[in-house]
Design an enzyme around this catalytic site. Structure first.
Site, PDB file in Angstrom:
ATOM      1  N   LYS A   1       0.869  -1.178   0.000  1.00  0.00           N
ATOM      2  CA  LYS A   1       0.000   0.000   0.000  1.00  0.00           C
ATOM      3  C   LYS A   1       0.906   1.228   0.000  1.00  0.00           C
ATOM      4  O   LYS A   1       1.437   1.627   1.025  1.00  0.00           O
ATOM      5  CB  LYS A   1      -0.910   0.013   1.219  1.00  0.00           C
ATOM      6  CG  LYS A   1      -2.227   0.782   1.064  1.00  0.00           C
ATOM      7  CD  LYS A   1      -2.085   2.276   0.921  1.00  0.00           C
ATOM      8  CE  LYS A   1      -1.731   2.959   2.219  1.00  0.00           C
ATOM      9  NZ  LYS A   1      -1.685   4.470   2.027  1.00  0.00           N
ATOM     10  N   PRO A   2       1.120   1.863  -1.168  1.00  0.00           N
ATOM     11  CA  PRO A   2       1.947   3.064  -1.212  1.00  0.00           C
ATOM     12  C   PRO A   2       1.169   4.279  -0.710  1.00  0.00           C
ATOM     13  O   PRO A   2      -0.056   4.228  -0.556  1.00  0.00           O
ATOM     14  CB  PRO A   2       2.278   3.204  -2.697  1.00  0.00           C
ATOM     15  CG  PRO A   2       1.086   2.623  -3.386  1.00  0.00           C
ATOM     16  CD  PRO A   2       0.597   1.504  -2.495  1.00  0.00           C
TER      17      PRO A   2
ATOM     18  N   GLU B   1      -0.872   7.609  -0.696  1.00  0.00           N
ATOM     19  CA  GLU B   1      -1.837   8.174  -1.627  1.00  0.00           C
ATOM     20  C   GLU B   1      -1.294   9.415  -2.332  1.00  0.00           C
ATOM     21  O   GLU B   1      -1.829   9.849  -3.353  1.00  0.00           O
ATOM     22  CB  GLU B   1      -3.143   8.537  -0.902  1.00  0.00           C
ATOM     23  CG  GLU B   1      -3.041   9.654   0.112  1.00  0.00           C
ATOM     24  CD  GLU B   1      -2.552   9.203   1.480  1.00  0.00           C
ATOM     25  OE1 GLU B   1      -2.689   9.994   2.433  1.00  0.00           O
ATOM     26  OE2 GLU B   1      -2.045   8.064   1.597  1.00  0.00           O
TER      27      GLU B   1
ATOM     28  N   GLU C   1       9.805   1.896  10.632  1.00  0.00           N
ATOM     29  CA  GLU C   1      10.790   2.959  10.487  1.00  0.00           C
ATOM     30  C   GLU C   1      10.016   4.261  10.429  1.00  0.00           C
ATOM     31  O   GLU C   1       9.323   4.549   9.457  1.00  0.00           O
ATOM     32  CB  GLU C   1      11.643   2.784   9.230  1.00  0.00           C
ATOM     33  CG  GLU C   1      12.741   3.838   9.134  1.00  0.00           C
ATOM     34  CD  GLU C   1      13.694   3.623   7.979  1.00  0.00           C
ATOM     35  OE1 GLU C   1      13.858   4.560   7.179  1.00  0.00           O
ATOM     36  OE2 GLU C   1      14.259   2.513   7.874  1.00  0.00           O
TER      37      GLU C   1
ATOM     38  N   CYS D   1      13.970  10.806   5.655  1.00  0.00           N
ATOM     39  CA  CYS D   1      13.866  10.540   7.095  1.00  0.00           C
ATOM     40  C   CYS D   1      15.200  10.708   7.800  1.00  0.00           C
ATOM     41  O   CYS D   1      15.239  10.978   9.005  1.00  0.00           O
ATOM     42  CB  CYS D   1      13.294   9.146   7.339  1.00  0.00           C
ATOM     43  SG  CYS D   1      14.202   7.818   6.533  1.00  0.00           S
TER      44      CYS D   1
ATOM     45  N   GLU E   1      10.133  16.927  13.692  1.00  0.00           N
ATOM     46  CA  GLU E   1      10.606  16.621  12.352  1.00  0.00           C
ATOM     47  C   GLU E   1      10.068  17.662  11.375  1.00  0.00           C
ATOM     48  O   GLU E   1       8.865  17.900  11.302  1.00  0.00           O
ATOM     49  CB  GLU E   1      10.156  15.225  11.932  1.00  0.00           C
ATOM     50  CG  GLU E   1      10.723  14.784  10.594  1.00  0.00           C
ATOM     51  CD  GLU E   1      10.373  13.335  10.270  1.00  0.00           C
ATOM     52  OE1 GLU E   1      11.240  12.630   9.743  1.00  0.00           O
ATOM     53  OE2 GLU E   1       9.230  12.928  10.562  1.00  0.00           O
TER      54      GLU E   1
END
Length: 474
Positions: free
Chosen positions: A173-174, A176, A244, A278, A375
């Site tokens: 599932k990449p 969207e 991750e 990341c 982040e």
């Protein structure tokens, strides 16, 4: 305008739901495709296909599985340019940079799958009184891979090698926000139907996949908040997770290094992919003895990262993925300036179409500012001047994140001290890098589950012991 489909059991299918989301080119703000929003029914069908395909896939000899995966990797490498152009169209990565990462990911898939040929799926140990014990590592079954938008191809391929080579099947599932390259990636697939399935969508597909009864492992890369939800959903089913998650990676710059060369390296680590990595360098601690020269050189290097449409070969830095991400960057800069930080380069948002933001260097920052605590995932390089390497190292470790860290030093004792940093990976005098046998586990809120080398195969298999007593003497 293209309308995307799922790949389920080897067949491209429409969603069972009529909800769709727009895929937007971040350089032009034009809608370039429609993608299914996803549904539990879509997920059920994909998982069922993976479950059906798994026994036959696992029954193939390891070398045959590796050969099939390697052939797919070769096809991906041949289409690296095309895939990079799609990544540029969906999330803004410059084509030249994307091409390099896709080719590297294809090589990494081939290498990771090849490690199955030497992995000990079966071992025998001697026991007491002439007994023996066989240690067998079985595939888990149907697994899930949920990936983020910043490296659409590389993140998928980076997870699949050990899972597939160990005999598992997968539902991918990449994000969207970046489904175009994933669809093309799986159009190149030449594995038995159902071994790899593609479900498009947002949380309407991701949540039911992570918590599905028949999924035995979830490999998730994404934000901390989403990772907690994935871990809770999978944990409720007593299924494994490899997570991750976010990072706020520090870099410590010691006295005695070349300030200009080191600043160029830090600029690359902070601004590559518009800071949407990341392991981007998001907190910079520089020794006071070289701070002035380093900051001057970093500001000069930032000016070379001119943001533009990544389809142009001269562009080093594309747009941010969307306005939501740019708003985070804008908020971090505004908060820092309000609290006393100074802008040494960038910081002025351009007019016109596209979600662009310039490479920005901030000084006079401290840990009270958002840019040092949360982040950012954008092209910001906040610099803190420290009186000693030891203080830089100590402050670098003050974070709830622990994905990676980088240290630049010419002092052997400081090289050794760098290992104390609470991070899954520590790089010394080079950002990124590491051989095929590297394995690590993120620290703190940056994730859980060791990955890389044999650890990836350990996670992809379930050990079982078969104890065989010695036969009595006749």
């Amino acid at each position: 305008m293209q309308t995307l489909q799922h790949l389920i059991g080897g067949v491209w299918e429409d969603s069972s739901d009529d909800a769709y989301t727009d895929v937007v080119d971040p350089a032009t703000e034009e809608v370039v495709a429609r993608a299914p929003a996803g549904s539990p029914d879509d997920v059920d069908r994909a998982v069922a296909a993976a479950v059906r395909a798994q026994p036959a896939w696992a029954a193939l000899p390891v070398h045959e599985r590796v050969a099939r995966i390697s052939a797919w990797a070769d096809a991906v490498a041949e289409h690296a340019g095309e895939l990079a152009e799609l990544e540029c169209r969906e999330m803004g990565k410059p084509v030249g940079i994307g091409r390099t990462f896709v080719a590297g990911a294809a090589a990494g898939l081939k290498e990771a799958a090849g490690q199955a040929l030497s992995y000990r799926f079966e071992d025998t140990v001697d026991g007491p009184e002439g007994s023996t014990t066989r240690i067998l590592r079985h595939p888990l079954g149907a697994t899930a891979v949920i990936t983020p938008w910043n490296f659409p191809v590389a993140m998928v391929l980076g997870a699949l090698g050990p899972l597939l080579a160990a005999g598992n099947t997968v539902v991918v599932k990449p994000s969207e926000r970046s489904p175009l390259s994933a669809v093309r990636l799986f159009e190149l697939l030449d594995l038995p139907p159902g071994v790899v399935n593609l479900v498009l969508g947002d949380a309407r597909a991701g949540a039911p996949l992570a918590g599905h009864d028949r999924i035995r492992l979830v490999h998730f890369t994404g934000s901390v908040d989403a990772g907690r939800k994935v871990a809770a959903d999978a944990g409720g089913k007593l299924h494994r997770t490899v997570l991750e998650l976010g990072g706020k990676d520090p870099v410590v710059v010691d006295a005695g290094v070349d300030p200009k060369a080191t600043a160029a390296a830090v600029a690359f680590g902070a601004f590559l992919n518009t800071g949407q990595i990341c392991t981007s360098m998001e907190r910079i601690y520089v020794h006071q003895d070289i701070a002035d020269a380093f900051v001057d050189a970093l500001a000069e290097a930032a000016a070379a990262y001119q943001a533009g449409d990544g389809r142009r070969e001269d562009v080093m830095m594309g747009p941010l993925v969307d306005e939501r991400q740019r708003a985070i960057v804008r908020r971090h800069v505004a908060d820092a300036v309000e609290r006393g930080a100074k802008i040494r380069a960038g910081g002025v948002e351009p007019d016109g179409k596209g979600y662009f933001y310039p490479a920005t260097v901030l000084t006079d920052v401290d840990e009270s500012m958002l840019v040092m605590r949360e982040e950012t995932f954008g092209p910001l390089a906040p610099v803190v001047v420290v009186p000693s390497f030891e203080e830089g190292l100590e402050r670098a470790g003050r974070s709830r994140y622990g994905l990676a860290a980088t240290v630049y030093t010419n002092d052997d004792d400081h090289v050794a001290a760098a290992a104390r940093l609470p991070a899954g990976v520590v790089w010394v005098n080079q950002w990124q890098g590491g051989g095929p046998e590297r394995l690590y586990e993120p620290a703190g809120d940056s994730g859980m589950g060791a990955t890389g080398s044999t650890a990836a195969y350990d996670a992809a298999t379930r050990p079982a012991a078969v104890h065989i007593a010695a036969r009595p003497a006749s």
